[in-house]
Design a protein around this motif. Structure first.
Motif, mmCIF file in Angstrom:
data_model
loop_
_atom_site.group_PDB
_atom_site.id
_atom_site.type_symbol
_atom_site.label_atom_id
_atom_site.label_comp_id
_atom_site.label_asym_id
_atom_site.label_seq_id
_atom_site.Cartn_x
_atom_site.Cartn_y
_atom_site.Cartn_z
ATOM 1 N N TYR A 118 0.831 -1.207 0.000
ATOM 2 C CA TYR A 118 0.000 0.000 0.000
ATOM 3 C C TYR A 118 0.869 1.262 0.000
ATOM 4 O O TYR A 118 0.629 2.204 -0.764
ATOM 5 C CB TYR A 118 -0.920 -0.021 1.219
ATOM 6 N N LEU A 119 1.899 1.295 0.843
ATOM 7 C CA LEU A 119 2.783 2.462 0.904
ATOM 8 C C LEU A 119 3.531 2.669 -0.411
ATOM 9 O O LEU A 119 3.626 3.794 -0.917
ATOM 10 C CB LEU A 119 3.777 2.312 2.061
ATOM 11 N N VAL A 120 4.072 1.577 -0.953
ATOM 12 C CA VAL A 120 4.777 1.691 -2.237
ATOM 13 C C VAL A 120 3.804 2.152 -3.324
ATOM 14 O O VAL A 120 4.132 3.002 -4.160
ATOM 15 C CB VAL A 120 5.428 0.342 -2.629
ATOM 16 N N GLY A 121 2.602 1.602 -3.292
ATOM 17 C CA GLY A 121 1.591 1.997 -4.263
ATOM 18 C C GLY A 121 1.264 3.475 -4.194
ATOM 19 O O GLY A 121 1.063 4.132 -5.221
ATOM 20 N N LEU A 122 1.224 4.019 -2.987
ATOM 21 C CA LEU A 122 0.965 5.458 -2.818
ATOM 22 C C LEU A 122 2.070 6.296 -3.458
ATOM 23 O O LEU A 122 1.802 7.294 -4.128
ATOM 24 C CB LEU A 122 0.847 5.796 -1.327
ATOM 25 N N VAL A 132 2.699 8.367 3.952
ATOM 26 C CA VAL A 132 2.307 8.165 5.345
ATOM 27 C C VAL A 132 0.871 7.674 5.377
ATOM 28 O O VAL A 132 0.086 7.977 4.473
ATOM 29 C CB VAL A 132 2.447 9.458 6.194
ATOM 30 N N ILE A 133 0.539 6.908 6.412
ATOM 31 C CA ILE A 133 -0.838 6.449 6.554
ATOM 32 C C ILE A 133 -1.402 6.923 7.880
ATOM 33 O O ILE A 133 -0.666 7.292 8.793
ATOM 34 C CB ILE A 133 -0.956 4.914 6.458
ATOM 35 N N ALA A 134 -2.722 6.907 7.976
ATOM 36 C CA ALA A 134 -3.406 7.351 9.187
ATOM 37 C C ALA A 134 -2.970 6.513 10.374
ATOM 38 O O ALA A 134 -2.768 5.300 10.261
ATOM 39 C CB ALA A 134 -4.914 7.249 8.999
ATOM 40 N N ARG A 135 -2.836 7.174 11.503
ATOM 41 C CA ARG A 135 -2.435 6.444 12.712
ATOM 42 C C ARG A 135 -3.563 5.528 13.170
ATOM 43 O O ARG A 135 -4.739 5.787 12.930
ATOM 44 C CB ARG A 135 -2.039 7.416 13.821
ATOM 45 N N THR A 164 4.243 12.214 14.759
ATOM 46 C CA THR A 164 5.689 12.227 14.498
ATOM 47 C C THR A 164 6.374 10.883 14.726
ATOM 48 O O THR A 164 7.596 10.812 14.679
ATOM 49 C CB THR A 164 6.371 13.283 15.391
ATOM 50 N N ALA A 165 5.630 9.824 14.969
ATOM 51 C CA ALA A 165 6.249 8.502 15.136
ATOM 52 C C ALA A 165 6.880 8.042 13.817
ATOM 53 O O ALA A 165 6.408 8.397 12.741
ATOM 54 C CB ALA A 165 5.200 7.492 15.592
ATOM 55 N N PRO A 166 7.960 7.246 13.868
ATOM 56 C CA PRO A 166 8.593 6.756 12.630
ATOM 57 C C PRO A 166 7.711 5.772 11.867
ATOM 58 O O PRO A 166 7.814 5.669 10.648
ATOM 59 C CB PRO A 166 9.867 6.061 13.121
ATOM 60 N N TRP A 167 6.875 5.014 12.587
ATOM 61 C CA TRP A 167 6.070 4.002 11.913
ATOM 62 C C TRP A 167 4.916 4.648 11.143
ATOM 63 O O TRP A 167 4.551 5.795 11.362
ATOM 64 C CB TRP A 167 5.557 2.964 12.912
ATOM 65 N N GLY A 168 4.374 3.864 10.206
ATOM 66 C CA GLY A 168 3.292 4.371 9.367
ATOM 67 C C GLY A 168 3.794 5.258 8.246
ATOM 68 O O GLY A 168 3.023 5.992 7.635
ATOM 69 N N LYS A 169 5.092 5.159 7.947
ATOM 70 C CA LYS A 169 5.701 6.051 6.962
ATOM 71 C C LYS A 169 6.720 5.291 6.104
ATOM 72 O O LYS A 169 7.341 4.337 6.572
ATOM 73 C CB LYS A 169 6.382 7.220 7.662
ATOM 74 N N LEU A 170 6.875 5.767 4.872
ATOM 75 C CA LEU A 170 7.875 5.228 3.958
ATOM 76 C C LEU A 170 8.605 6.414 3.339
ATOM 77 O O LEU A 170 7.965 7.324 2.808
ATOM 78 C CB LEU A 170 7.203 4.395 2.859
ATOM 79 N N PHE A 171 9.935 6.416 3.446
ATOM 80 C CA PHE A 171 10.734 7.529 2.935
ATOM 81 C C PHE A 171 11.760 7.040 1.920
ATOM 82 O O PHE A 171 12.335 5.965 2.073
ATOM 83 C CB PHE A 171 11.517 8.207 4.073
ATOM 84 N N ARG A 172 12.018 7.867 0.895
ATOM 85 C CA ARG A 172 13.130 7.590 0.007
ATOM 86 C C ARG A 172 14.415 7.584 0.838
ATOM 87 O O ARG A 172 14.584 8.393 1.748
ATOM 88 C CB ARG A 172 13.193 8.630 -1.106
ATOM 89 N N LYS A 173 15.321 6.659 0.534
ATOM 90 C CA LYS A 173 16.500 6.451 1.369
ATOM 91 C C LYS A 173 17.337 7.715 1.544
ATOM 92 O O LYS A 173 17.855 7.991 2.632
ATOM 93 C CB LYS A 173 17.376 5.330 0.809
ATOM 94 N N GLN A 209 -5.582 2.013 7.701
ATOM 95 C CA GLN A 209 -4.865 1.814 8.964
ATOM 96 C C GLN A 209 -4.355 0.367 9.011
ATOM 97 O O GLN A 209 -5.053 -0.539 9.447
ATOM 98 C CB GLN A 209 -5.789 2.128 10.147
ATOM 99 N N LEU A 210 -3.114 0.194 8.558
ATOM 100 C CA LEU A 210 -2.547 -1.141 8.387
ATOM 101 C C LEU A 210 -1.405 -1.432 9.357
ATOM 102 O O LEU A 210 -0.795 -2.497 9.284
ATOM 103 C CB LEU A 210 -2.049 -1.303 6.944
ATOM 104 N N TYR A 211 -1.113 -0.481 10.243
ATOM 105 C CA TYR A 211 -0.032 -0.656 11.218
ATOM 106 C C TYR A 211 -0.659 -0.768 12.601
ATOM 107 O O TYR A 211 -1.461 0.076 13.008
ATOM 108 C CB TYR A 211 0.920 0.539 11.174
ATOM 109 N N HIS A 212 -0.285 -1.817 13.334
ATOM 110 C CA HIS A 212 -0.850 -2.044 14.668
ATOM 111 C C HIS A 212 0.183 -1.706 15.745
ATOM 112 O O HIS A 212 1.133 -2.456 15.970
ATOM 113 C CB HIS A 212 -1.331 -3.486 14.796
ATOM 114 N N TYR A 213 -0.024 -0.564 16.353
ATOM 115 C CA TYR A 213 0.872 -0.073 17.408
ATOM 116 C C TYR A 213 0.449 -0.663 18.744
ATOM 117 O O TYR A 213 -0.725 -0.609 19.115
ATOM 118 C CB TYR A 213 0.813 1.454 17.448
#
Length: 325
Positions: A118-122, A132-135, A164-173, A209-213
């Motif tokens: 999903y993140l890559v697709g976005l 980023v996805i909804a918390r 501001t948490a690191p999770w739920g996010k995908l960044f270019r290296k 919401q695909l990340y379970h904190y």
């Protein structure tokens, strides 16, 4: 639909056409949850991954569990190091990563099978440097959209759909490499994730919401140790200084996020001791309440806190803690 278009787009690629995604997982005292976490990474529908587990000198069986997964799946990379803290562990994972994009997962959390897809697709759909996805638990409807880095930063600092948490996010290296985590402090994400988001030319916002904190007693966010709490103020100051200097257009959002951090710390500090820190925080909160009340985008929780400041420390502390439940 968006979901169907992503499926067609991704399935139309060969595995080598898809960007390699590095998932960086700092591991410390997570023995109870680690197997579930890593299993959820291995079971991703997006297969072109490297899963980097950094055993940060964990005193339990985490190191063994990491090694057992390395034997089962060639995509798993395990690093063992002396305990240096979560920031140093994440940085070590970043330095050895080979992916075009980097995602962060905490060792006591888990993700749905479609999370990385999903993140890559976005990023592909909206041609963005980050997604980023909804918390987890966010109930308001949000649109899947493309924002500038500045717009996304403003949303994040107002603590709307994502924080501001690191999770739920995908960044270019390249973005991550230029903004490593500050070592030797807690709440490091507050200090650095804002820099990563601001560095992205465009950020894709996702609603799923695909990340379970998982809230755990040993987690940084849940730990009540006073030194950890005071680090949250340092991190908030670093964030505020960065925004004021580099992205002044979102100053009000940064001020709101700093106010929230100071409320949190003041309410959690022990009633006895740390009088100097409490006086400084209380003075700051009172001096900032007018700005918070005058900011129409400030979240309701902060506005309630700003009002309760007029009724004294005890009432403020009690009401803030009630809102946290």
């Amino acid at each position: 639909s968006f979901r169907e278009s992503i499926r067609i787009t991704m399935n139309g690629c060969t595995e080598t056409d898809k960007p390699l995604i590095s998932i960086v997982v700092p591991v410390y005292k997570a023995e109870q949850y680690l197997a579930q976490c890593v299993s959820s990474l291995i079971q991703q529908t997006y297969h072109h991954l490297e899963i980097i587990l950094i055993d940060d000198g964990s005193p339990d069986r985490c190191g063994e569990i990491c090694d057992s997964f390395r034997k089962k799946d060639s995509r798993v990379i395990v690093l063992h190091q002396e305990n240096k803290g979560v920031s140093a562990a994440r940085n070590q994972g970043i330095m050895v990563s080979q992916g075009q994009f980097i995602a962060f997962v905490d060792a006591d959390d888990c993700i749905e099978p479609e999370y990385i897809m999903y993140l890559v697709g976005l990023t592909k759909q909206f041609q963005c440097d980050a997604a980023v996805i909804a918390r987890s638990g966010y109930r308001m409807k949000i649109a899947e959209e493309k924002l500038t880095g500045e717009q996304a930063l403003e949303q994040m600092l107002y603590q709307k759909a994502f924080d501001t948490a690191p999770w739920g996010k995908l960044f270019r290296k390249e973005i991550v490499m230029s903004n490593l985590f500050p070592e030797g402090m807690f709440y490091e994400d507050l200090a650095v994730i804002c820099r990563m988001v601001a560095a992205a030319k465009h950020v894709a916002i996702g609603k799923r919401q695909l990340y379970h904190y998982r809230r755990t007693p040993d987690g940084t966010m849940q730990g009540g140790h006073v030194l950890r709490l005071l680090d949250e103020i340092k991190a908030a100051d670093l964030m505020f200084q960065f925004v004021s200097r580099e992205v002044p257009a979102v100053y009000r959002a940064a001020n709101c996020r700093k106010f929230s951090a100071c409320c949190q710390v003041f309410a959690k500090l022990p009633e006895n001791g740390f009088e100097k820190e409490k006086r400084e925080l209380w003075t700051y909160l009172k001096s900032s309440r007018h700005e918070i009340l005058g900011d129409r985008r400030a979240r309701v929780k902060n506005k309630i806190a700003a009002i309760t400041l007029y009724f004294g420390e005890n009432i403020f502390r009690t009401l803030w803690k009630m809102q946290q439940r």
